[in-house]
Design a protein around this motif. Structure first.
Motif, PDB file in Angstrom:
ATOM      1  N   UNK A 379       0.851  -1.185   0.000  1.00  0.00           N
ATOM      2  CA  UNK A 379       0.000   0.000   0.000  1.00  0.00           C
ATOM      3  C   UNK A 379       0.891   1.240   0.000  1.00  0.00           C
ATOM      4  N   UNK A 380       0.859   1.987  -1.098  1.00  0.00           N
ATOM      5  CA  UNK A 380       1.677   3.195  -1.285  1.00  0.00           C
ATOM      6  C   UNK A 380       3.172   2.892  -1.168  1.00  0.00           C
ATOM      7  N   UNK A 381       3.583   1.715  -1.593  1.00  0.00           N
ATOM      8  CA  UNK A 381       5.012   1.350  -1.586  1.00  0.00           C
ATOM      9  C   UNK A 381       5.233   0.317  -2.693  1.00  0.00           C
ATOM     10  N   UNK A 382       5.336   0.798  -3.919  1.00  0.00           N
ATOM     11  CA  UNK A 382       5.439  -0.088  -5.068  1.00  0.00           C
ATOM     12  C   UNK A 382       6.709  -0.947  -5.012  1.00  0.00           C
ATOM     13  N   UNK A 383       6.580  -2.198  -5.446  1.00  0.00           N
ATOM     14  CA  UNK A 383       7.759  -3.036  -5.633  1.00  0.00           C
ATOM     15  C   UNK A 383       8.526  -2.547  -6.859  1.00  0.00           C
ATOM     16  N   UNK A 384       9.780  -2.979  -6.974  1.00  0.00           N
ATOM     17  CA  UNK A 384      10.565  -2.505  -8.114  1.00  0.00           C
ATOM     18  C   UNK A 384      11.648  -3.496  -8.525  1.00  0.00           C
ATOM     19  N   UNK A 385      11.963  -3.451  -9.815  1.00  0.00           N
ATOM     20  CA  UNK A 385      13.206  -3.990 -10.381  1.00  0.00           C
ATOM     21  C   UNK A 385      13.989  -2.754 -10.753  1.00  0.00           C
ATOM     22  N   UNK A 386      15.163  -2.595 -10.183  1.00  0.00           N
ATOM     23  CA  UNK A 386      15.882  -1.337 -10.349  1.00  0.00           C
ATOM     24  C   UNK A 386      16.972  -1.461 -11.405  1.00  0.00           C
ATOM     25  N   UNK A 387      16.984  -0.521 -12.351  1.00  0.00           N
ATOM     26  CA  UNK A 387      18.061  -0.423 -13.328  1.00  0.00           C
ATOM     27  C   UNK A 387      18.885   0.809 -12.977  1.00  0.00           C
ATOM     28  N   UNK A 388      20.098   0.586 -12.489  1.00  0.00           N
ATOM     29  CA  UNK A 388      21.013   1.657 -12.134  1.00  0.00           C
ATOM     30  C   UNK A 388      22.026   1.808 -13.280  1.00  0.00           C
ATOM     31  N   UNK A 389      22.021   2.952 -13.909  1.00  0.00           N
ATOM     32  CA  UNK A 389      23.000   3.227 -14.969  1.00  0.00           C
ATOM     33  C   UNK A 389      24.113   4.091 -14.362  1.00  0.00           C
TER      34      UNK A 389
END
Length: 393
Positions: A379-389
């Motif tokens: 709730x108001x804290x989306x999951x993520x796959x992070x792409x760091x460039x």
């Protein structure tokens, strides 16, 4: 005589601690379940007797069953069905508790506006139940969906031009658990592979449960593609049971378990140190050789090279600063997972989510996490796959 008194005092102290813990736990449960019960059922709404009786029985059964379900689901027996029921109960009651508090603030506003009971209490109950229902359904959808890709550019002044544009994908807190998410895991890997990563990292909390119990869910990690390296470090949940087994499982899947060690990535004549340390709870696990040891992780590394550090918890950044790390990537916080829990997380961690700077050189990226722990809600804290460039300074 003194020795005898000391021997007798030790069990007494243990009983006192146990009673104190039991009293605190009971108080928390009564508050957590009691506030929603009073707001929805027992306030001045003057519901029919049958409604009050049914609501009271439901809350009473839930408050009694909840501790048993959590023990059966997360204790030695690890019964997945009990874990799902207990975790879901925890998520739903937390949402109800939070919005019951907000509803009672609404009660004050309505009272000031001259709205009397039972209308006032019925409006509050309907608002709390309606908002909570929407958030629980939405939160479940958010938790179970494949995470969105979050793209972040990070400038590292010491990064050589040959490594400019290096693509680092971060997974963390997958928490493979009692809800079978093998298909979800495979879809996450498909998204990762579409990102054409140079380095893929997993910063711990792979699963809740043992390797054999979560083998099918973790299997897709073996299909992750990275040009130079796939690196993994332990999280605190690995130390609840099978840390060494999970390190072995990741090695079996072709990942480098950075157990207080490093590797070097080279491109275009420039190099980057990719180091990893154990979770900060490792020292208390009883496993020989397990502790967060930054000096060991960087032993033999060229001090002039930039360092990317994998560490599960953001609060490990203090040691990263002391050892001249350029970028630490972490998870652990889940971004709070269920609002407004992030305020409590912030009491324990220096950051909850996003990119931050610490000291003169060190940056820290804290992911919201790829999966979820416990309640299948976000709730108001989306999951993520992070792409760091990574960008050269």
């Amino acid at each position: 005589m003194a020795v005898s008194e000391a021997v007798e005092a030790a069990p007494t102290r243990r009983w006192v601690r146990a009673l104190r813990f039991g009293a605190v736990l009971t108080a928390i449960l009564l508050l957590l379940f009691g506030v929603p019960w009073w707001t929805l059922v027992a306030s001045g709404a003057a519901w029919p007797t049958g409604v009050v009786a049914t609501g009271t029985v439901l809350f009473a059964v839930a408050v009694v069953a909840f501790p048993a379900l959590m023990v059966l689901g997360h204790g030695p027996r690890r019964l997945d069905a009990a874990a799902v029921a207990g975790d879901t109960t925890l998520g739903v009651i937390w949402v109800l508790f939070v919005w019951a508090i907000a509803g009672n603030l609404l009660r004050l506003v309505l009272a000031a506006a001259g709205v009397a009971d039972p209308t006032r209490s019925r409006v509050v109950a309907a608002a709390v139940l309606g908002v909570s229902a929407v958030l629980v359904v939405w939160g479940y959808v958010e938790a179970m969906r494949v995470p969105r890709v979050k793209r972040i550019d990070v400038t590292l002044p010491r990064l050589g031009a040959g490594l400019d544009g290096l693509r680092v994908v971060l997974l963390t807190d997958t928490h493979y658990g009692p809800i079978d998410r093998a298909r979800w895991s495979a879809r996450v890997v498909e998204v990762v592979n579409e990102l054409d990563a140079d380095v893929v990292c997993h910063t711990g909390d792979i699963a809740d449960g043992g390797v054999e119990q979560r083998r099918a869910q973790s299997a897709p990690l073996g299909d992750v593609r990275a040009r130079f390296a796939r690196a993994y470090v332990t999280g605190n949940h690995e130390y609840f049971g099978e840390a060494e087994a999970w390190m072995g499982r990741m090695a079996e899947l072709g990942w480098d378990a950075l157990h207080n060690r490093h590797l070097v990535v080279e491109r275009g004549g420039d190099r980057l140190v990719v180091a990893g340390v154990d979770d900060r709870t490792a020292a208390g696990s009883g496993l020989a050789g397990h502790r967060a040891d930054h000096a060991a992780a960087l032993a033999g590394a060229d001090p002039d090279l930039p360092v990317l550090l994998l560490a599960h918890q953001p609060k490990q950044v203090g040691a990263a600063v002391a050892h001249g790390v350029d970028l630490q990537i972490s998870g652990h916080t889940h971004g709070g997972q269920i609002w407004p829990f992030h305020y409590l997380v912030r009491l324990d961690q220096p950051t909850v989510s996003g990119l931050s700077r610490h000291g003169a050189r060190t940056q820290l990226y804290t992911s919201n996490g790829t999966g979820f722990w416990g309640p299948p809600l976000r709730v108001f804290a989306r999951s993520e796959i992070t792409l760091l460039t990574l960008r050269a300074g």
